[in-house]
Design a protein around this motif. Sequence first.
Motif, PDB file in Angstrom:
ATOM      1  N   UNK A  21      13.390 -11.477 -23.133  1.00 32.15           N
ATOM      2  CA  UNK A  21      14.667 -10.980 -23.667  1.00 32.15           C
ATOM      3  C   UNK A  21      15.593 -10.423 -22.588  1.00 32.15           C
ATOM      4  N   UNK A  22      14.987  -9.889 -21.513  1.00 32.95           N
ATOM      5  CA  UNK A  22      15.775  -9.316 -20.429  1.00 32.95           C
ATOM      6  C   UNK A  22      15.129  -9.696 -19.104  1.00 32.95           C
ATOM      7  N   UNK A  23      15.865  -9.501 -18.072  1.00 34.89           N
ATOM      8  CA  UNK A  23      15.340  -9.757 -16.747  1.00 34.89           C
ATOM      9  C   UNK A  23      14.135  -8.859 -16.487  1.00 34.89           C
ATOM     10  N   UNK A  24      13.084  -9.445 -15.910  1.00 39.43           N
ATOM     11  CA  UNK A  24      11.840  -8.759 -15.578  1.00 39.43           C
ATOM     12  C   UNK A  24      10.979  -8.410 -16.787  1.00 39.43           C
ATOM     13  N   UNK A  25      11.387  -8.785 -17.980  1.00 42.71           N
ATOM     14  CA  UNK A  25      10.585  -8.532 -19.180  1.00 42.71           C
ATOM     15  C   UNK A  25      10.190  -9.876 -19.777  1.00 42.71           C
ATOM     16  N   UNK A  26       8.887 -10.135 -19.817  1.00 39.79           N
ATOM     17  CA  UNK A  26       8.422 -11.441 -20.299  1.00 39.79           C
ATOM     18  C   UNK A  26       8.279 -11.479 -21.808  1.00 39.79           C
ATOM     19  N   UNK A  27       7.936 -10.373 -22.434  1.00 33.36           N
ATOM     20  CA  UNK A  27       7.844 -10.360 -23.892  1.00 33.36           C
ATOM     21  C   UNK A  27       8.056  -8.949 -24.410  1.00 33.36           C
ATOM     22  N   UNK A  28       8.576  -8.887 -25.618  1.00 34.05           N
ATOM     23  CA  UNK A  28       8.827  -7.609 -26.276  1.00 34.05           C
ATOM     24  C   UNK A  28       8.527  -7.787 -27.759  1.00 34.05           C
ATOM     25  N   UNK A  29       7.754  -6.882 -28.311  1.00 32.10           N
ATOM     26  CA  UNK A  29       7.347  -7.007 -29.709  1.00 32.10           C
ATOM     27  C   UNK A  29       7.504  -5.677 -30.429  1.00 32.10           C
ATOM     28  N   UNK A  32       5.437  -4.217 -24.813  1.00 35.04           N
ATOM     29  CA  UNK A  32       6.322  -4.854 -23.848  1.00 35.04           C
ATOM     30  C   UNK A  32       5.496  -5.248 -22.629  1.00 35.04           C
ATOM     31  N   UNK A  33       5.773  -6.442 -22.109  1.00 32.54           N
ATOM     32  CA  UNK A  33       5.079  -6.938 -20.922  1.00 32.54           C
ATOM     33  C   UNK A  33       6.101  -7.271 -19.850  1.00 32.54           C
ATOM     34  N   UNK A  34       5.764  -6.898 -18.603  1.00 32.30           N
ATOM     35  CA  UNK A  34       6.655  -7.134 -17.466  1.00 32.30           C
ATOM     36  C   UNK A  34       6.023  -8.171 -16.534  1.00 32.30           C
TER      37      UNK A  34
END
Length: 1016
Positions: A958-966, A1014-1016
């Motif tokens: 969803x954003x730079x440096x963030x691979x997934x957000x739940x 959230x995963x970075x």
Amino acid sequence: MITIRHKLFMARYLFGILSVLMLFCFSNTWAQTGPVKGTVKDAQGRPLPGVTVQIKGANKSTSTSINGKFSIDAAKGSILQFRFIGYQSTEITVSDGNPINVTLTENQKTLNDVVVIGYGTSSKKTLSSAITTVKPEDLNKGAIADIGQLLQGKVAGLNITASGDPNQPAAVILRGASTVNSPGAPFYVIDGIPGADITAVAPADIQSIDVLKDAAATAIYGNRAASGVIMVTTKQGKKGQSQVTYSGYVAQEKVASSLDLMNATQLRAYAAANKLTFSPNDDVSPGNINTNWMKAIERSSGFTQNHNLSFSGGDDHTTYSASLNYLDKQGILSASSLQRVIGRVSVDHYTWDDKIKFSLNVSNSASTSNNEPLQNIVLLQAAKHLPISPVYNANGTYFENLNTTGYFNPVAMVDNSQDQTKYNVLMGSFNTQVKLPFNLTYNVNLSYQKTSTLHGEFYSSYFSNYPTSNFYNNPDPGLGIAHTLIGSLFGTDGSALRSDYSNTDKTLETFLSWDKHFGDHRFNAVLGYSYEDNIYGDGFEASSTNFPTDNIGFQNLTLGNPYAISAYRINLGNDLTYGETLLISDFFRLNYNYKEKYLLQGSIRRDGSSVFGDNHHWGTFPSASAAWRITQEDFMKDQTFFSDLKLRASYGVTGNSAGIGAYTAKLVYGISGTYYNNGVQAAAYGPVQGSNPNLQWEKTATTNLGLDFGILKGRLTGTLDVYNKNTTGMLFDYSVSQSLVPGGKIWANGGSINNKGIEFALSATPIVTSNFSWASSFNIAYNKNEITSLSGPYGNSDQTLYSDPEGPGQTGATLQILKVGQPLGEFYSFKYAGKDASGNSLFYTANGGTTTSPTIKTDYFYLGSPQPNILTGWSNTFKYKNFDLGFFFRGTFGNKIFDATRADLSYVAAAATNNILVSAANDKATDTKNSYYSSRYVENGSYVRLDNATFGYTLRNPFKNISSLRLYFTANNVFTVTGYKGIDPEISQGGVSPGIDYNNFYPKTRTLLLGFNVSF
């Protein structure tokens, strides 16, 4: 295999647990960089979401969208690496042409569905034993701190019961109760550490849980495996992947169900109708007070927060994983809570061209459990207190009416006492694995586990108001457990107790593995040795009384002055608390398969333990299993209906040594009365337990027949198991004549229990489209439990009556019996026959008549089994684009519950001094035996519960440096369908006294939870 390939693809695609781990995207300077776009698909042309796309040699990556598309800034000539779990990695060089279309090929090695077994791993397709694997995405969701509750309803044949108490672990029974000696919980192995404490693992750190069911799977753990083995594997770092992940939630809990007690208006109406008069000592303000005593000891809401931060990654030589977990969980009872911090570090280092691997795992769990002081007594007192009485007097002091025997203000007890346990688990292991010539691998495992328990209790001077002559405890039911007076323990001007004990377990395990192919023949063998040194109860205990003030608590025992109280005795702990045991074992296992078609396995373990008699220190535990993969036969190759079809058969013997300590087989001396010595009555010492050189293991022999199948190209898979489990030589504490055995007590082997059952599990993916999917799994298990013998060398324990709630007017009345031909915990009491013409309760007599005055034991009948016949669980997950909805039902059928709580709270003869249930309103106050324990209070314990429902939304990149957000929302214990009249039908199935609602049920809660990952 088509079955496994499709199963893996759909698991990744449907559940959304994808390989979206990506590196931190740091700024790097690239020559002539520009956007590179493309699509990643599988061999069938289906898009693969969540594939990691990384620039080789740079910390820059992205992952594919739900349509398999990606975009990444890269320079011409850069190499893009494509990684996805279950598929072979691929590298593509960036050229001028765009877009890049990539097809990933399935990795058959990964698709084997690796299962963790004792001292190794295996692919699921080559298993010949009964093992169920549960992945993190399939575990129960919610504010759960206990691994047992994570597995509730997820494994066929695994019976798990839990209360609402945050400090009480769930009772876990696999394939029926196997012994009368101990609760019979499975043996836990965490990351290869045998006998590990499950409180040292945070739920967010679990990679997989493998439940080993039959003896072919468990016999490799010998004497500790009779109740099954649960293997827990935690998350590890991976080469080339760096990840930072945060997961957390907040939750609110409220009481789901309460006792239907009379309020003040209802109780006054009952009293008036039955010509009862309240004492002015209770009815201090007639018509103006309506106290709900249960709510008075409860919080209106309990709040929970959980936070987990993890780091993982690695390069070609070293991988690492570290996590920190914090849990703060309030119990619904006013003083109960649990705070816990778990830290874990795991490092793997490879050297000598990956021929040597060093692994270090260290974890520490530190928890503080604030228990509800005198919990069982408080629950009983709150239930029976009159609603017409206040919690506090007008002047702010606690209301008490000590003219009523055994009547104490529960709020006052909680407010004037403390009960706290600090529990610490330090667990570490160091493993060296060396790959040798000739397909040999040598492993050395060193593990260390230390559990420390720092416990404290404090009771203020307020307890001096209570008479010591009628202040009884309210213990959980059990064999040989009775109510005892404890009022004298409160001392004078306050009392405190402090204890500090630790257990230390050191284990050395070394084993040699051999894995070799000879054409179509494959052999895998393990030969090993284990040495375990366990020291338990290392510590001390002390108590004191006569404190100068009430705000000292249990931290300052030295401020007490116990010696000024002549009758007080300092508590220095129980006898035989300290002990040291040794366990030495040799084990061997051989697996053979021919073309992955015909599978054979044999294992043997020989255990030597110091806890058993001199003539039987050693025990041998063999097992054998075979399987036939029918789909591998030539006559099955042209068919398309079955993608997998396998028959299994196994037999093995395992042991049980739970509940046995260093002195169990020894002659033990202790205080045995007094004797007259020169004008003084001196303490006498004599035998209190006889020795038994023939004491040996309980042994459980299990026969298992199984069928594994997959149809519709793997979209429907299932497992069917039929088993017969027989335990012999049960460890039992016999009371015999002192003329036969010094001290009149001895441990010996005697009796047997049988469990027969059927288990069935089914997994399906009925719908799979590009935007919508539905996955479903169902399991059901049937078990029949029966005691087949109770005879032993020191007599026959048949007709052993136990579980005595000591209800009003029922001294000596028991609820359960150990009887050959009956299940463990069979209810055995009076049989209710209705009312006579005067409204008095009638009971059947042994000769078929009726009476209002039945005789204990003489007029007892068998009233039903607490053992459930059927356990079931059903889960569903629906996904639409980024949304997901899951719900899980579980049920228990065929068991009975003895509602001793309802019986005691139906004692209408004392309705003027103790509250009663609304259900007792039609009983006349003159019916003094309406609360007698009988079939009237034996109820159907069957229920179906919507255990949890989860609605979530997941964003990829969803954003730079963030691979997934739940973001997700979960509701637990949404509703329960049951005919049970008590608080909740999920009554503990652990121990020798299952299925009794015993005036001490910690309220179950309904939970609403909001979570964020959230995963970075």
